[in-house]
Scaffold this active site. Structure first.
Site, PDB file in Angstrom:
ATOM      1  N   CYS A 183      -4.954  14.065  -1.208  1.00 50.14           N
ATOM      2  CA  CYS A 183      -5.369  13.187  -2.308  1.00 50.14           C
ATOM      3  C   CYS A 183      -6.884  13.136  -2.493  1.00 50.14           C
ATOM      4  O   CYS A 183      -7.371  12.610  -3.497  1.00 50.14           O
ATOM      5  CB  CYS A 183      -4.824  11.787  -2.064  1.00 50.14           C
ATOM      6  SG  CYS A 183      -3.147  11.779  -1.425  1.00 50.14           S
ATOM      7  N   HIS A 323     -10.295   4.702  -5.033  1.00 50.84           N
ATOM      8  CA  HIS A 323      -9.133   5.558  -4.828  1.00 50.84           C
ATOM      9  C   HIS A 323      -7.896   4.758  -5.250  1.00 50.84           C
ATOM     10  O   HIS A 323      -7.069   5.253  -5.983  1.00 50.84           O
ATOM     11  CB  HIS A 323      -9.058   5.985  -3.361  1.00 50.84           C
ATOM     12  CG  HIS A 323      -7.981   6.977  -3.076  1.00 50.84           C
ATOM     13  ND1 HIS A 323      -7.836   8.146  -3.784  1.00 50.84           N
ATOM     14  CD2 HIS A 323      -6.971   6.980  -2.164  1.00 50.84           C
ATOM     15  CE1 HIS A 323      -6.800   8.826  -3.324  1.00 50.84           C
ATOM     16  NE2 HIS A 323      -6.249   8.130  -2.344  1.00 50.84           N
ATOM     17  N   GLU A 334      -9.298   0.372   1.950  1.00 47.25           N
ATOM     18  CA  GLU A 334     -10.409   0.731   1.060  1.00 47.25           C
ATOM     19  C   GLU A 334     -11.278  -0.494   0.769  1.00 47.25           C
ATOM     20  O   GLU A 334     -12.510  -0.394   0.720  1.00 47.25           O
ATOM     21  CB  GLU A 334      -9.889   1.342  -0.244  1.00 47.25           C
ATOM     22  CG  GLU A 334     -11.043   1.787  -1.161  1.00 47.25           C
ATOM     23  CD  GLU A 334     -10.583   2.575  -2.378  1.00 47.25           C
ATOM     24  OE1 GLU A 334      -9.363   2.617  -2.664  1.00 47.25           O
ATOM     25  OE2 GLU A 334     -11.470   3.151  -3.048  1.00 47.25           O
ATOM     26  N   LYS A 355      -5.821   4.591 -11.361  1.00 49.00           N
ATOM     27  CA  LYS A 355      -4.430   4.970 -11.051  1.00 49.00           C
ATOM     28  C   LYS A 355      -3.438   3.907 -11.513  1.00 49.00           C
ATOM     29  O   LYS A 355      -2.246   4.173 -11.601  1.00 49.00           O
ATOM     30  CB  LYS A 355      -4.273   5.205  -9.549  1.00 49.00           C
ATOM     31  CG  LYS A 355      -4.980   6.453  -9.028  1.00 49.00           C
ATOM     32  CD  LYS A 355      -4.654   6.711  -7.570  1.00 49.00           C
ATOM     33  CE  LYS A 355      -5.376   7.940  -7.032  1.00 49.00           C
ATOM     34  NZ  LYS A 355      -6.816   7.735  -6.835  1.00 49.00           N
ATOM     35  N   HIS A 360      -0.809   8.625  -9.478  1.00 52.36           N
ATOM     36  CA  HIS A 360      -1.626   9.423  -8.555  1.00 52.36           C
ATOM     37  C   HIS A 360      -1.395  10.909  -8.836  1.00 52.36           C
ATOM     38  O   HIS A 360      -0.318  11.436  -8.561  1.00 52.36           O
ATOM     39  CB  HIS A 360      -1.212   9.073  -7.128  1.00 52.36           C
ATOM     40  CG  HIS A 360      -2.166   9.541  -6.082  1.00 52.36           C
ATOM     41  ND1 HIS A 360      -3.146  10.471  -6.312  1.00 52.36           N
ATOM     42  CD2 HIS A 360      -2.289   9.191  -4.773  1.00 52.36           C
ATOM     43  CE1 HIS A 360      -3.834  10.684  -5.206  1.00 52.36           C
ATOM     44  NE2 HIS A 360      -3.335   9.918  -4.253  1.00 52.36           N
ATOM     45  N   PHE A 419      -4.147  11.934   2.527  1.00 46.21           N
ATOM     46  CA  PHE A 419      -3.253  11.988   3.673  1.00 46.21           C
ATOM     47  C   PHE A 419      -3.884  12.881   4.740  1.00 46.21           C
ATOM     48  O   PHE A 419      -4.454  13.922   4.416  1.00 46.21           O
ATOM     49  CB  PHE A 419      -1.911  12.630   3.271  1.00 46.21           C
ATOM     50  CG  PHE A 419      -0.878  11.662   2.793  1.00 46.21           C
ATOM     51  CD1 PHE A 419      -0.591  10.507   3.495  1.00 46.21           C
ATOM     52  CD2 PHE A 419      -0.160  11.934   1.650  1.00 46.21           C
ATOM     53  CE1 PHE A 419       0.397   9.633   3.060  1.00 46.21           C
ATOM     54  CE2 PHE A 419       0.828  11.061   1.205  1.00 46.21           C
ATOM     55  CZ  PHE A 419       1.105   9.905   1.907  1.00 46.21           C
TER      56      PHE A 419
END
Lengths: 433, 434
Positions: A183, A323, A334, A355, A360, A419
């Site tokens: 990602c 993100h 985050e 997002k 995503h 990830f």
């Protein structure tokens, strides 16, 4: 390391759920328009996750690029179309001649392409018939069966090996990198492009990503990992970053690319400069495959490194394009990391997740959100985080809930975390010549 | 940016010859091939043989930081990458548990990923397929939710193409730049080249860089068989890999992982590391193939990549003592690579030994560059160069030495080059530290 050349953004191109014109896409995003819905590419009834963010149109664009046919593969079609739009936006033609091509590069991140079951299935049926028990069928005879040429093409397309070379032909580039950091990939390509230009290896780099994960295999597969939303009865509100009711992300598909250039090269050819890529930072959590380090140490580290690379202090940042995946773990980590990296300043600036509106896009996410960051600087409306209804005590920043906000934004910190613990942050800045 | 020199302080490998680069080099020096008949079900796939790594999960236990390894969460690609990285870390005696040192370490690796559970995918695909009213294959969506339960969620995470890097980041305690390079057998050398620049850009002091590949995977073996790229089933396995040889019949499936440890010279010196060679130069060049899945039309790309690597090393073709080449064992690509070597080396072509491991272990995809770089380091250290196995009938374009016997040479400069069917050529130059 901020000793090299200045890096600027001169082009943007997208093929994403909201459309294939970045200016129009930004207008929709600034207005808080949602693109997530019930999956239509196949019938998801009975799937754990039935929500996706799909490209529901066929983009205009090249069907053939150099030796590559792209029309038989949706992912490659998106790639070629996004690259074409980015180059047009930048007013660039393909370079000709070795010397010119030597100064151009492509850094593209690819996920996986069309599901290979679309091709394996027919072979299996040919070999074993429909009535044989698939779970007991003899695989040796399946393996001995040669796929037809179209089936071989289909199986081969799974890896999207030709996506980056296709872009290289479009740009006229002699340097091609195909990379992946899950990602974080999209922003990773932008940062890598920054390195190439800053150190003088390239003058023009096409950077971005492509991903088409809304498939019958990956959607249920990632749902089993508990990474995806299960809010099937309310798909339009399923992507809800930083909201207390978030339960996973929405898989999105598309391609997004930026043209990055050295300032001197852009000026010399009279290009419009839309923003400066001021700095970038990388880090790896070195923690777990699925979960971010819960205190956000790795995430904060890459933000701090990005600020150092840009020669900026935390107080120089006007906005964080997060993100913000809408997973319980990411958004809490985050938030902690932003506060760690920016200190009290984190509470004074808007932090939003695009997002919330398109889910995503995995390998393309950072590049699309990078394009939207550039547009935010130019247009002065911070996109909202939609579907924000119930505050989560662990997420206590200003997430620009539900409505875009007019503001003068000169600098944006864009986060992308993957990830496996790979983290990248980049700093976009209003260009001042 | 800094122009600090970059040293290689460790090399590692997991190959059909076992764990470590010495096992590979010893096998090659002995003229052995580890290409053998494959057991079922892979034995049913053309060509029925390949160079398979027989190391098991228990072999990870001897590697540094093995307590953080989770073999059950690894695909074949991640497993091979883990073997190679661990073996390089062990040789480099990298102090991976050094606290803040992790902040200045990174990992670049080239890899594909393919599920190990291809059998399950085939059965899954078979389960969900049916015929529509016109007799055409159609996927029946309502069967998917039941069939997908044959998998665990983790199998889809394992499939993500950055997983070798993710595992390596944990294994090597890397908190610096980490990334995965995809798409071509030259990816391994790209990983090494970019890792060098990452150090020179000040992003890290130590970088692990490598590549991994397993061309034994059923899906790609089926594709290659259809395209007639695979070697012939009628050839004896140990005779099948024939780089630069007119009698070559195609790609020999193989698998391996290779890795090298790169350190800023000042960092290596400060910790008293054994600096085994200098990574002196890197170059690359992309030339699209003339047709999709063909080969580049001319040798210009690999020539430019090699010349760029030499130029950045401050060297010329006359300085090259040994070449480590790809040698895919397909005449169309080997011709291009042979022409490129001849053009780059010029009059020296006839004298400079050209090593290719394809005859010994088959095609290892993105591992080929890092393995060759690791072998090059050893050859610079020992002076022992493997002979040319299965190269008795060389292509006319190939101008290099052809002897099957190993050689002892005083090698100071090694050129490692990968020419690929995808058109992305890459090269690195390694130099003996004197």
């Amino acid at each position: 390391m901020n000793s090299g050349r200045r890096v600027v953004v001169t082009g943007m191109g997208v093929v994403v759920p909201h459309g294939d014109d970045i200016d129009d896409v930004y207008e929709q995003i600034a207005a808080g328009k949602n693109a997530c819905g019930r999956i239509t590419k196949f019938d998801p009834t009975g799937f754990l996750c039935q929500v996706g963010s799909e490209v529901k149109y066929t983009p205009e664009g090249p069907r053939e690029v150099g030796p590559y046919l792209v029309e038989d593969n949706e992912a490659l079609l998106f790639t070629a179309a996004a690259a074409q739009r980015a180059l047009r936006y930048a007013g660039l033609e393909a370079a000709v001649g070795a010397d010119a091509m030597d100064r151009r590069a492509v850094v593209l991140s690819t996920g996986v392409g069309p599901a290979n079951i679309d091709y394996l299935g027919p072979i299996a049926m040919r070999v074993h018939g429909r009535d044989a028990d698939p779970w007991k069928a003899d695989l040796a005879s399946f393996y001995a069966a040669a796929p037809s040429e179209p089936e071989a093409v289909g199986l081969d397309h799974f890896h999207l090996d030709t996506a980056a070379p296709i872009c290289a032909v479009q740009l006229g580039a002699a340097h091609v990198y195909n990379t992946a950091s899950a990602c974080a990939s999209g922003s990773h390509t932008v940062a890598d492009a920054g390195n190439l230009i800053r150190r003088g290896e390239a003058d023009v780099v096409l950077a971005g990503g492509i991903c088409t994960p809304v498939t019958r295999v990956l959607v249920p597969g990632f749902a089993m990992l508990k990474a995806l939303t299960g809010r099937n009865d309310d798909p339009a509100h399923a992507s809800r970053p930083f909201d207390a009711g978030r339960d996973g992300f929405v898989m999105g598909e598309g391609a997004a690319m930026l043209v990055l250039e050295s300032e001197e090269h852009a000026k010399a050819r009279g290009a419009t400069i839309y923003a400066e890529l001021a700095g970038w930072g990388y880090s790896c959590d070195s923690y777990r495959l699925t979960d971010p380090q819960p205190e956000g140490i790795g995430m904060a580290l890459c933000m701090t490194r990005a600020l150092e690379s840009a020669g900026m202090a935390p107080t120089d940042i006007d906005h964080v394009n997060a993100h913000g995946t809408s997973t319980p773990l990411n958004d809490a980590a985050e938030t902690l990391a932003i506060k760690k990296a920016l200190g009290d300043h984190a509470f004074r600036i808007p932090v939003s997740s695009n997002k919330s509106m398109f889910g995503h896009l995995i390998h393309a996410a950072g590049a699309l959100e990078g394009c939207l960051s550039v547009k935010t600087i130019l247009e002065g409306v911070v996109p909202p985080t939609i579907n924000y209804e119930t505050p989560d005590p662990r997420c206590d920043l200003d997430y620009v809930p539900n409505e875009g906000r007019t503001a003068k934004v000169d600098t944006i910190l864009k986060n992308s975390f993957g990830f496996g613990g790979m983290n990248v942050s980049v700093v976009y800045k209003r260009y001042e010549g | 940016m800094t122009d600090d020199r970059i040293f290689v302080t460790g090399v590692g490998a997991g190959t059909p010859f076992g764990l470590g680069v010495d096992a590979l080099l010893d096998g090659m020096l002995a003229g052995e091939s580890r290409v053998v008949a494959l057991a079922e079900p892979h034995g049913s796939l053309a060509p029925g043989y390949g160079g398979e790594v027989t190391l098991k999960a228990r072999d990870l236990r001897s590697l540094p930081n093995s307590r953080d390894m989770r073999p059950g969460t690894m695909t074949r690609y991640t497993f091979l990458s883990t073997l190679a990285l661990g073996s390089a870390m062990a040789e480099g005696e990298i102090p991976w548990d050094d606290g803040d040192g992790a902040l200045r370490r990174g990992f670049y690796v080239a890899s594909y990923t393919n599920s190990d559970r291809f059998d399950k995918y085939v059965r899954f695909a078979h389960h969900v397929i049916d015929k529509d009213a016109d007799g055409k294959p159609v996927i029946v969506d309502e069967r998917v939710p039941t069939a997908i339960r044959k998998f665990s969620g983790f199998e889809f995470l394992k499939l993500m193409n950055n997983m070798p890097t993710a595992h390596g980041g944990i294994q090597g305690r890397c908190q610096g730049p980490c990334n995965t390079f995809l798409g071509s057998p030259s990816g391994g050398l790209q990983a090494i080249g970019r890792a060098k620049l990452a150090i020179q850009d000040g992003l890290a002091d130590t970088m692990y860089a490598g590549g991994v590949g397993s061309s034994i995977h059923p899906q790609m073996m089926m594709v290659r068989a259809t395209r007639k790229l695979e070697s012939s089933s009628d050839v004896a396995p140990d005779q099948a890999g024939r780089p630069f040889d007119q009698d070559a019949t195609g790609i020999v499936p193989g698998e391996a992982g290779g890795c090298i440890v790169l350190e800023r010279a000042s960092t290596a010196t400060a910790r008293g590391a054994n600096a085994r060679a200098e990574l002196a130069g890197y170059g690359e060049w992309f030339t699209p193939p003339s047709v999709n899945r063909g080969v580049p039309p001319t040798p210009a790309g690999p020539v430019r990549a090699m010349r760029r690597a030499l130029e950045r090393a401050g060297l010329e073709a006359k300085d090259v003592d040994v070449v480590f080449a790809h040698g895919e064992s397909n005449n169309d690509l080997d011709r291009i690579e042979a022409l490129a070597l001849a053009e780059t080396l010029g009059p020296r072509s006839a004298d400079v030994p050209v090593v290719s491991m394809t005859a010994h272990v088959g095609s290892t995809e993105a591992a080929v560059g890092p393995l060759n770089a690791a072998l090059a380091v050893r050859v610079l250290e020992t002076g022992k160069v493997p002979g040319a196995l299965n190269r008795g009938n060389p292509l006319p374009e190939y101008k290099g030495p052809n002897g099957a016997a190993p050689m002892d040479i005083d090698a100071k400069v090694a050129l490692v080059s990968v020419t690929t069917r995808e058109g992305i050529a890459a090269a690195v130059v390694l130099r003996k530290i004197e």
